[in-house]
Motif scaffolding. Sequence first.
Motif, PDB file in Angstrom:
ATOM      1  N   PHE A 202       8.003  -4.644  -5.296  1.00 18.34           N
ATOM      2  CA  PHE A 202       7.819  -4.841  -3.860  1.00 18.34           C
ATOM      3  C   PHE A 202       9.070  -5.434  -3.217  1.00 18.34           C
ATOM      4  O   PHE A 202       9.362  -5.201  -2.049  1.00 18.34           O
ATOM      5  CB  PHE A 202       6.651  -5.790  -3.589  1.00 18.34           C
ATOM      6  N   ARG A 207      13.963  -3.874   3.987  1.00 18.89           N
ATOM      7  CA  ARG A 207      12.641  -3.982   4.575  1.00 18.89           C
ATOM      8  C   ARG A 207      12.263  -2.657   5.208  1.00 18.89           C
ATOM      9  O   ARG A 207      13.058  -2.030   5.891  1.00 18.89           O
ATOM     10  CB  ARG A 207      12.621  -5.085   5.628  1.00 18.89           C
ATOM     11  N   ASP A 212       8.084  -1.735   0.399  1.00 16.54           N
ATOM     12  CA  ASP A 212       7.115  -2.086   1.434  1.00 16.54           C
ATOM     13  C   ASP A 212       6.025  -1.027   1.542  1.00 16.54           C
ATOM     14  O   ASP A 212       4.869  -1.336   1.834  1.00 16.54           O
ATOM     15  CB  ASP A 212       7.827  -2.241   2.780  1.00 16.54           C
ATOM     16  N   THR A 213       6.401   0.241   1.322  1.00 16.20           N
ATOM     17  CA  THR A 213       5.402   1.316   1.336  1.00 16.20           C
ATOM     18  C   THR A 213       4.364   1.090   0.245  1.00 16.20           C
ATOM     19  O   THR A 213       3.152   1.242   0.468  1.00 16.20           O
ATOM     20  CB  THR A 213       6.085   2.679   1.132  1.00 16.20           C
ATOM     21  N   GLN A 215       3.620  -1.808  -1.205  1.00 15.88           N
ATOM     22  CA  GLN A 215       2.842  -3.021  -0.912  1.00 15.88           C
ATOM     23  C   GLN A 215       1.753  -2.747   0.100  1.00 15.88           C
ATOM     24  O   GLN A 215       0.644  -3.298   0.022  1.00 15.88           O
ATOM     25  CB  GLN A 215       3.777  -4.127  -0.409  1.00 15.88           C
ATOM     26  N   ALA A 216       2.038  -1.871   1.067  1.00 16.50           N
ATOM     27  CA  ALA A 216       1.048  -1.541   2.090  1.00 16.50           C
ATOM     28  C   ALA A 216      -0.182  -0.853   1.503  1.00 16.50           C
ATOM     29  O   ALA A 216      -1.271  -0.895   2.091  1.00 16.50           O
ATOM     30  CB  ALA A 216       1.688  -0.646   3.159  1.00 16.50           C
ATOM     31  N   LEU A 217      -0.017  -0.225   0.330  1.00 18.95           N
ATOM     32  CA  LEU A 217      -1.153   0.450  -0.292  1.00 18.95           C
ATOM     33  C   LEU A 217      -2.222  -0.519  -0.759  1.00 18.95           C
ATOM     34  O   LEU A 217      -3.368  -0.127  -0.982  1.00 18.95           O
ATOM     35  CB  LEU A 217      -0.659   1.285  -1.485  1.00 18.95           C
ATOM     36  N   ALA A 219      -3.268  -3.051   1.019  1.00 19.20           N
ATOM     37  CA  ALA A 219      -3.954  -3.601   2.184  1.00 19.20           C
ATOM     38  C   ALA A 219      -5.422  -3.178   2.167  1.00 19.20           C
ATOM     39  O   ALA A 219      -5.744  -2.041   1.772  1.00 19.20           O
ATOM     40  CB  ALA A 219      -3.295  -3.135   3.473  1.00 19.20           C
TER      41      ALA A 219
END
Length: 220
Positions: A202, A207, A212-213, A215-217, A219
């Motif tokens: 991550f 940024r 980040d892509t 990490q967004a998974l 959510a």
Amino acid sequence: MIGVVIPVHNEGDYLRACLASVQMAAAHPGLLTEEVRVVVVLDACTDGSGGIAQALAVDFVVIEARNVGLARAAGAAHLLQAGARWLAFTDADSVVSHGWLATQLSLKADAVCGTVSVEDWRIHGEAEAMLRQRFCATYRDGEQHRHIHGANFGVSASAYRRAGGFPALRCGEDVALVQALTACGARISWSAAPRVTTSSRFSSHARGGFGDTLQALLAP
């Protein structure tokens, strides 16, 4: 001559494996006797990345921009001046396949946008299974995809010049260049054939990038 550009900002943990894979790709018999030059762009590095490049006898350029767009552009300029007809780009936390360069060239396009795969999810502990499942469910690793990754990209020297090269962006420089190539009428191959494996970390330096892509998974 074929040129390979690798932007680096404190990537001592990954760079050696990346360079070893690129050197293997440069020795692919499909390239015949064409020279391959690799340049590492050391961007504000304070770790041992430069020493790794020197130990492996890889050419390097030093900048102090903390900007991946400028780093890719600096490496491209260095290789174009040396006579490169094709530019290939990857990232220091990635490993390219033996046929990576040969496959890019075999597609006979002005530019090649390749996919990436992740083999090691273990650093995410208990979230490993969920993250892998969500990535596989949302990512198209096949022909005619529409992913753009600086870790798996190639472009002819002439098309790169027509499009104006990489802009000075801290993130999204690869997307901006592909958009410029499209506007110029470049023939782009959206292929999963050139294989690159990348890190699932991550904590990427850009940024808004692949880290980040991922990490967004996670959510809710």
